[in-house]
Design a protein around this motif. Structure first.
Motif, PDB file in Angstrom:
ATOM      1  N   ASP A 644       0.840  -1.213   0.000  1.00 49.53           N
ATOM      2  CA  ASP A 644       0.000   0.000   0.000  1.00 49.53           C
ATOM      3  C   ASP A 644       0.870   1.257   0.000  1.00 49.53           C
ATOM      4  OD1 ASP A 644       0.771  -1.012   2.496  1.00 49.53           O
ATOM      5  OD2 ASP A 644      -0.608   0.359   3.531  1.00 49.53           O
ATOM      6  N   GLU A 696      -4.567  -5.651  -3.090  1.00 49.38           N
ATOM      7  CA  GLU A 696      -4.322  -4.215  -2.854  1.00 49.38           C
ATOM      8  C   GLU A 696      -4.177  -3.456  -4.179  1.00 49.38           C
ATOM      9  OE1 GLU A 696      -4.377  -2.567   0.126  1.00 49.38           O
ATOM     10  OE2 GLU A 696      -5.113  -4.511   0.827  1.00 49.38           O
ATOM     11  N   THR A 698      -5.314  -4.335  -7.166  1.00 50.00           N
ATOM     12  CA  THR A 698      -6.571  -4.310  -7.925  1.00 50.00           C
ATOM     13  C   THR A 698      -7.461  -3.179  -7.400  1.00 50.00           C
ATOM     14  OG1 THR A 698      -6.327  -6.695  -8.144  1.00 50.00           O
ATOM     15  CG2 THR A 698      -8.450  -5.784  -8.783  1.00 50.00           C
ATOM     16  N   LYS A 699      -7.477  -3.050  -6.092  1.00 49.70           N
ATOM     17  CA  LYS A 699      -8.287  -1.962  -5.489  1.00 49.70           C
ATOM     18  C   LYS A 699      -7.817  -0.600  -5.988  1.00 49.70           C
ATOM     19  CE  LYS A 699      -8.176  -3.307  -1.000  1.00 49.70           C
ATOM     20  NZ  LYS A 699      -8.076  -3.184   0.395  1.00 49.70           N
TER      21      LYS A 699
END
Ligand code: PEP
Ligand code: MG
Length: 760
Positions: A644, A696, A698-699
């Motif tokens: 992230d 993560e 893909t989001k």
């Protein structure tokens, strides 16, 4: 003439082997047959004998050779002592006078002071037909009386080189019975040169095989360049096959110093054919004449200047097997087991290579056996029918390069170099990781005399998940393109750099940084151009110090206790900004040339600050990264766990480097064959890290990919598609199987979704 110590080549013939050795006698014979042989003279074996006797050094000399030749250090010491004795002795005045006078006469005939080649032609007193080919040295581009004298002495001294001493001991020759004649011939300033087999070197079939490269024949004979390869049916004079290689270097005479130098081949000639058709056919004709002359197939060294063909030497081919002899040993049990690193089956003669000086031993169709391959072995790997190593895992140098070349390979056998000897015939099964002595009948797949050719006759399925291909050496580009992949998911530039004649620092030191950048551009461009407009993700340098240290000028590479955990990947570029800057220069040039399909991939990141600094560096050095895809490799568990934070730093894609991710997650050295059984790319911990990153990314709308070896495993590919990966980059040989699995998995997912919808 028998008492003369220096004789013209035209004065000798095939009956004079005891006087001028096999090479000298054969040259004389060819001159009588009016073949185009450069003229010259020979300092006879008897002259050499008198030199030893009259200096009174024979006892000391032969005593210095009585050593344990299996101990490399002792052998080198013996070489040093023996050569010192020869180089310190004086040539008897009458012999020296004759050499000088013949050289002057040669110059007079040519109307100028000439350059000559001083070649060695060894002979055994009691076994005049013994072959010592290739064990002594040749000295090229020698000019001036005194230099000729020095070269003759050096040539004589080469009779006591470590390799020659070793060979004589192992073959049971008495050192004191072997003499050396020095042949002095006019130098041909070859524009192109190489070797020719007047008939097939292993079967004796009536086909002529020619290998050629630019410049002097040195690069072909030593194996330092991959030559072009031509096959001609000599009965109907039809060219059956032409394989044009990428020829990176050539040897030639430096016009300023007069010395032989190694130069890069100009770009427009690198991939151009060396021989025109008329030259090929002319060589075949000459091969026929010389084969008829000796009544047996010949191995010829040739050179061409201004379309004029010269024959520099000829000797009988000793490798042809008579029909009766080919009673093959039929293999049953494997003699060696390792990892099947590159699929395919090959049968051929083992050739053990311990360093680059031995590459010439590996001829087309031989099996290269080494502790581990190194980048300077690539030309010989291209000629090899298969590769076998002691060390290494599925992602070692031998494994990566052999897969790209389509050459069967078995790595990590632990003892191939101990159990195999030169010339033994073996079968290599690169699928199962087995090596058999003799010919193993394997029903399917069939024996493959040629390297595995990729053929895609089937309709290529269209997949939503892109299926890309990995490329490391520019020579693999064509095979990679033939897979019809959706782009290149990993271009490893360090393999391209390792293929250069010297270390990047050496270019910088010599003030030739621009030349280095041009080399880099031209190699990367081979791939970005072939795949345009499909994406090519070029990875910044990920240089292992141990491999770079072996290059000329690489002595400054740090010696690390564990190079895998050391100075490599982006951490190296951020410290060695002098080199990073040159990479950025190359990327800028590629953008300038219109390769907008290039993306930049940053390897081995462990903290987002590394990505930030790399981007800042590229930007501040004028690379407009906003117009390019920029991504990282996820190879360190730390990067996966805080993905992230990398996303927050700004990036277009991530690619799983599972070769490293597996070794760092499981604490299993990827190149250590002793723990290879623990190396599992599908270990739940590795899969968990991958899953987390895909979720993560893909989001956040960041593309996900894989370029480690695991991506070539259809089972892993299936799982990754189910997790929603955007693309998969596989090895050349695996693209088709992976694409099929991707297509099937996507359909299964759609079917499942539609059934669930119906049932709800
Ligand atoms: C990897 O680590 O998976 C990878 C592709 O990089 P390399 O094999 O060059 O370390
Ligand atoms: Mg890696």
């Amino acid at each position: 003439m028998a008492n003369d110590t220096v004789v013209w080549l035209e004065e000798v013939g095939k009956e004079d082997i005891a006087i001028v050795g096999g090479k000298g006698a054969s040259l004389g014979e060819m001159i009588h047959a009016e073949l185009p042989v450069p003229r010259g003279f020979a300092v006879t074996a008897q002259a050499f004998r008198r030199f030893i006797d009259e200096n009174g050094v024979s006892e000391e000399l032969f005593k210095s050779l009585e050593v344990d030749v299996d101990d490399a250090e002792i052998l080198r010491d013996s070489e040093k002592k023996a050569k010192k004795i020869i180089l310190g002795a004086k040539i008897p005045p009458d012999i020296e006078k004759s050499i000088k006078s013949k050289y002057r006469e040669l110059c007079k005939r040519e109307g100028d002071e000439v350059f000559v080649a001083v070649r060695s032609s060894a002979t055994a007193e009691d076994l005049p037909d013994a072959s010592f080919a290739g064990q002594q040295d040749t000295f090229l581009n020698i000019k001036g009386e005194q230099n000729v004298i020095e070269a003759v002495k050096k040539c004589w001294a080469s009779l006591y080189g470590a390799r020659a001493i070793y060979y004589r001991v192992k073959q049971g020759f008495d050192h004191s019975k072997v003499n050396l004649c020095a042949v002095i011939q006019l130098m041909v300033d070859a524009e192109k040169a190489g070797v020719m087999f007047s008939s097939h070197p292993s079967t004796g079939e009536p086909v002529t095989i020619i290998e050629g490269a630019w410049g002097l024949g040195e690069s072909v004979v030593s194996g330092s360049v991959s030559p072009d390869y031509y096959v001609v049916d000599k009965k109907v004079m039809k060219i059956l096959e032409r394989k044009i290689a990428t020829k990176n270097i050539l040897h030639t005479r430096d016009p300023k110093t007069g010395k032989t130098v190694e130069l890069p081949v100009p770009d427009n000639k690198k991939n151009a054919t060396v021989l025109e058709d008329d030259e090929i056919l002319k060589l075949v004709e000459l091969g026929e004449v010389v084969e008829d002359l000796y009544g047996t197939p010949q191995d010829v060294e040739w050179a061409i200047k201004n379309k004029e063909v010269f024959m520099l030497q000829s000797r009988p081919i000793t490798t042809i097997k008579k029909k009766k002899e080919i009673k093959e040993k039929v293999a049953t049990q494997a003699m060696l087991e390792g990892l099947g690193a590159s699929p395919g089956i090959a049968y051929g003669e083992a050739k053990l290579v311990s360093d680059a000086s031995e590459l010439g031993k590996v001829k087309d169709g031989d099996i290269l056996v080494a502790v581990m391959t190194t980048p300077d072995m690539v030309p010989a790997m291209k000629r090899a029918a298969a590769i076998v190593t002691d060390e290494g895992g599925m992602t070692c140098h031998a494994a990566i390069v052999s897969r790209e070349l389509g050459c069967p390979a078995v790595v990590g056998t632990r003892k191939a170099t101990q159990l195999l000897v030169d010339g033994i015939k073996i079968t290599v099964d690169g699928e199962k990781g087995l090596v058999f002595e003799g010919k193993k009948e394997i029903a399917s797949p069939v024996m493959q005399p040629e390297k595995t050719a990729i053929s895609f006759t089937k309709q290529k399925p269209i997949t939503a998940t892109e299926v890309k291909v990995n490329v490391s050496i520019p020579e693999a580009t064509q095979r990679a393109l033939e897979t019809q992949a959706d782009g290149v998911g990993l271009l490893r530039i360090e393999h391209m750099i390792l293929g250069l004649p010297k270390h990047p620092k050496q270019y910088i030191k010599e003030g030739k940084a621009d030349e280095y950048v041009n080399e880099l551009v031209s190699r990367i461009q081979t791939v970005t151009d072939a795949f345009y407009p499909k994406p090519v993700w070029v990875r910044t340098l990920d240089a292992p110090t141990d491999e770079f240290r072996a290059m000329e000028g690489g002595e400054g590479e740090p010696i690390e206790p564990n190079p895998m955990l050391g100075y490599r990947g982006i951490r190296r570029d951020l410290l060695d900004t002098e080199h990073f800057e040159l990479e950025v220069k190359a990327f800028k040039e590629l953008v300038k040339r219109g390769y907008s399909n290039m993306g930049i991939m940053v390897p081995l990141v462990q903290h987002p600050s590394e990505l930030r600094r790399a981007k800042e560096f590229m930007r501040s050095h004028g690379l407009n990264i906003d117009k390019l895809d920029i991504g990282i490799m996820v190879e360190i568990p730390a990067a996966a766990l805080i993905i992230d934070q990398f996303i927050a730093e700004g990036l277009d894609f991530v690619s799983f480097g599972t070769n490293d991710l597996t070794q760092y997650t499981l604490a299993v050295d990827r190149n250590n064959e002793h723990v290879a059984h623990l190396y599992n790319e599908m270990h739940p911990a590795v899969m968990k890290l991958i899953e987390h990153v895909i979720i993560e990314c893909t989001k956040a709308g960041v593309k996900t990919s894989i370029c480690g070896q695991a991506g070539s495993n259809p089972k892993v590919a299936k799982r990754l598609v189910e997790l929603g990966i955007t693309s998969i980059s596989a090895n050349i040989d695996a693209v088709e199987a992976v694409r099929e699995m991707v297509a099937r998995t996507e359909m299964q997912l759609m079917l499942k979704a539609s059934r669930e919808k119906k049932n709800s």
